[in-house]
Write an enzyme that holds these catalytic residues in place. Structure first.
Site, short mmCIF file in Angstrom:
data_model
loop_
_atom_site.label_atom_id
_atom_site.label_comp_id
_atom_site.label_asym_id
_atom_site.label_seq_id
_atom_site.Cartn_x
_atom_site.Cartn_y
_atom_site.Cartn_z
CG ASP A 164 41.75 43.46 36.18
OD1 ASP A 164 42.53 44.03 36.96
OD2 ASP A 164 41.15 42.42 36.47
CB ILE A 165 43.86 48.03 37.80
CG1 ILE A 165 43.69 46.94 38.85
CG2 ILE A 165 42.90 49.17 38.01
CD1 ILE A 165 44.02 47.38 40.26
CE LYS B 224 32.91 41.14 46.95
NZ LYS B 224 32.51 41.15 45.54
CE1 TYR C 31 35.90 39.79 48.65
CE2 TYR C 31 35.61 37.99 50.21
CZ TYR C 31 35.50 38.49 48.93
OH TYR C 31 35.00 37.70 47.92
CB ILE D 244 35.46 29.85 42.65
CG1 ILE D 244 34.19 30.59 43.10
CG2 ILE D 244 35.33 29.35 41.23
CD1 ILE D 244 32.92 29.78 43.11
CG ASP E 207 41.24 52.39 39.70
OD1 ASP E 207 40.28 51.95 40.38
OD2 ASP E 207 42.32 52.72 40.20
N GLY F 54 40.87 38.49 36.65
CA GLY F 54 40.99 37.67 37.86
C GLY F 54 40.64 36.22 37.62
N GLY G 100 37.20 43.73 36.64
CA GLY G 100 37.99 42.68 37.30
C GLY G 100 38.13 41.46 36.42
P1 NAD Z 1 40.62 38.00 41.74
O1 NAD Z 1 41.36 38.64 42.86
O2 NAD Z 1 41.24 36.86 41.05
O3 NAD Z 1 40.22 39.10 40.66
C1 NAD Z 1 39.79 40.37 41.02
C2 NAD Z 1 40.27 41.33 39.95
O4 NAD Z 1 39.88 42.66 40.33
C3 NAD Z 1 41.78 41.33 39.77
O5 NAD Z 1 42.14 40.99 38.45
C4 NAD Z 1 42.20 42.75 40.13
O6 NAD Z 1 43.26 43.25 39.33
C5 NAD Z 1 40.89 43.51 39.89
N1 NAD Z 1 40.87 44.77 40.63
C6 NAD Z 1 41.33 45.02 41.90
N2 NAD Z 1 41.19 46.32 42.19
C7 NAD Z 1 40.64 46.90 41.11
C8 NAD Z 1 40.27 48.24 40.80
N3 NAD Z 1 40.47 49.25 41.65
N4 NAD Z 1 39.71 48.48 39.59
C9 NAD Z 1 39.53 47.49 38.70
N5 NAD Z 1 39.89 46.20 38.93
C10 NAD Z 1 40.43 45.92 40.12
O7 NAD Z 1 39.19 37.60 42.31
P2 NAD Z 1 38.16 36.51 41.75
O8 NAD Z 1 38.38 35.30 42.53
O9 NAD Z 1 38.21 36.47 40.26
O10 NAD Z 1 36.81 37.16 42.24
C11 NAD Z 1 35.96 37.88 41.38
C12 NAD Z 1 34.77 38.34 42.18
O11 NAD Z 1 34.11 37.20 42.72
C13 NAD Z 1 35.15 39.23 43.37
O12 NAD Z 1 34.21 40.26 43.49
C14 NAD Z 1 35.09 38.29 44.55
O13 NAD Z 1 34.71 38.97 45.71
C15 NAD Z 1 34.00 37.33 44.12
N6 NAD Z 1 34.14 36.02 44.77
C16 NAD Z 1 35.17 35.18 44.45
C17 NAD Z 1 35.30 33.94 45.09
C18 NAD Z 1 36.39 32.98 44.75
O14 NAD Z 1 36.51 31.93 45.42
N7 NAD Z 1 37.22 33.24 43.75
C19 NAD Z 1 34.35 33.58 46.05
C20 NAD Z 1 33.35 34.49 46.39
C21 NAD Z 1 33.22 35.69 45.71
N1 SER Z 2 37.18 32.64 47.98
C1 SER Z 2 36.99 33.93 48.53
C2 SER Z 2 38.05 34.26 49.53
O1 SER Z 2 38.60 33.33 50.06
C3 SER Z 2 35.64 34.02 49.20
O2 SER Z 2 35.03 35.16 48.79
O3 SER Z 2 38.28 35.40 49.76
#
Ligand code: NAD
Ligand code: SER
Length: 315
Positions: free
Chosen positions: A33-34, A142, A138, A168, A48, A10, A7
């Protein structure tokens, strides 16, 4: 020692990969990533998380010793396809944990979230252990993931570490379909248009964290001696808590003409089910966590960086 980031394209993966490469060297950190990033991010693999055999080959080929497993579908996007969300988020994690066992990997990082909260969770200063009954696919994936991390640690001694990130906020990457996304979008719209239409109500208080703090927390957790890690589900973590109206007021100190209106959508119900503030004393006790950014400091840093970005961006 090579590290795999899933991922990696992201919001968090983009910044985490950069941080890991600064520390370990570019070639040692394999981004995957995908979706391919639209900037130079080599070494990068299309991977994936549901393709277990391909992940196994990558671990072998690159002699991977640590995995930062970020690939997931977030809270809001996840509701469009709950079964797929469960499959990607939980089965993806199970593959990573099982491969960590097969290859006796050194460490795994798994980000959990405030989305494990639900209507029965205490809303203020949510403790480390509480009643968690998530309302989204979701959140369920988790919460189950946290328990599997605990199980793999107890049963197979996998050194898997996890943080319950709040929302974040960062200036260098865009959020990917969560309920806290408004807190990033608002800055871009404030600078570009001087106006933002928020999808949450003005008084929706949620726990948040600046990206710099989130990256430092991740680094500090992963660097801590194993004996100090007493929580093998996931640590509560927070930086600040605010509402959209409070954030708009803070932005107005820098952009006086900024206006905001509110058109709540389905994400309001998700936000209402989450806590407003977090007790992260366990992270502070066990490995010395201390956030550096509050609302004021985060807002001014976001605006400085984004004003520079939009000034230099080709039209
Ligand atoms: P994001 O959605 O920006 O990035 C997630 C990435 O996962 C994407 O680039 C997507 O293409 C990739 N993805 C989706 N399906 C996939 C698959 N089948 N195989 C491989 N890659 C795949 O999310 P983020 O905000 O960067 O979050 C990263 C992690 O942190 C996640 O696990 C999320 O649950 C966790 N998280 C994020 C936040 C936040 O506020 N951003 C808060 C709590 C937890
Ligand atoms: N920032 C994330 C969401 O809103 C929390 O995991 O999904």
């Amino acid at each position: 020692m090579a590290i795999l980031v899933t991922g990696a394209n992201g919001q968090i993966g983009t910044i985490l990969t950069r941080m890991l490469r600064q520390k370990h060297g570019r070639e040692e950190v394999i981004a995957s990533d995908i979706i391919r990033p639209n900037y130079d991010d080599d070494p990068f693999l299309m991977l994936d998380i549901l393709n277990v055999q391909r992940i196994r080959e990558v671990i072998e080929d690159f002699e991977i010793r640590e995995i930062y497993h970020l690939a997931a579908i977030l809270s809001a996007n996840g509701e469009w396809n709950p079964i797929k969300t469960w499959n990607v988020n939980l089965n993806g994690l199970l593959s990573i944990l099982d491969l960590a066992r097969e290859f006796e990997l050194d460490k795994v990082f798994f980000p959990s979230t405030i989305a494990i909260h639900g209507p029965t969770t205490p809303k203020k200063q949510t403790p480390q252990e509480a009643s968690f009954l998530p309302t989204t696919a979701y959140g369920m994936s988790k919460l189950a993931g946290e328990h599997w991390c605990h199980y793999y640690h107890q049963r197979f001694k996998i050194d898997v570490r996890s943080l319950r990130y709040p929302g974040i906020i960062g200036h260098d990457s865009l959020p990917g379909g969560g309920t806290t996304d408004y807190a990033v979008e608002i800055f871009h719209e404030a600078i570009k248009k001087g106006h933002y239409t928020c999808f949450l109500e003005p008084d929706t208080r949620l726990p948040m964290m600046y990206m710099d703090d989130a990256m430092r927390a991740t680094r500090e957790l992963m660097a801590a001696e194993a004996e100090k890690i007493h929580v093998r589900t996931a640590y509560n973590l927070t930086g600040m808590s605010f509402t959209p109206a409070e954030l708009a007021d803070e932005i107005r100190k820098h952009i006086p003409g900024f206006t905001i209106d509110y058109k709540p959508d389905f994400r309001q119900a998700i936000a209402n089910s989450w806590s407003q503030s977090i007790d992260d004393s366990k992270a502070r006790e066990d490995w010395g966590w201390q956030p550096a950014y509050d609302l004021e400091k985060m807002t001014s840093d976001m605006i400085v960086h984004l004003e520079k970005y939009y000034l230099n961006k080709p039209q």
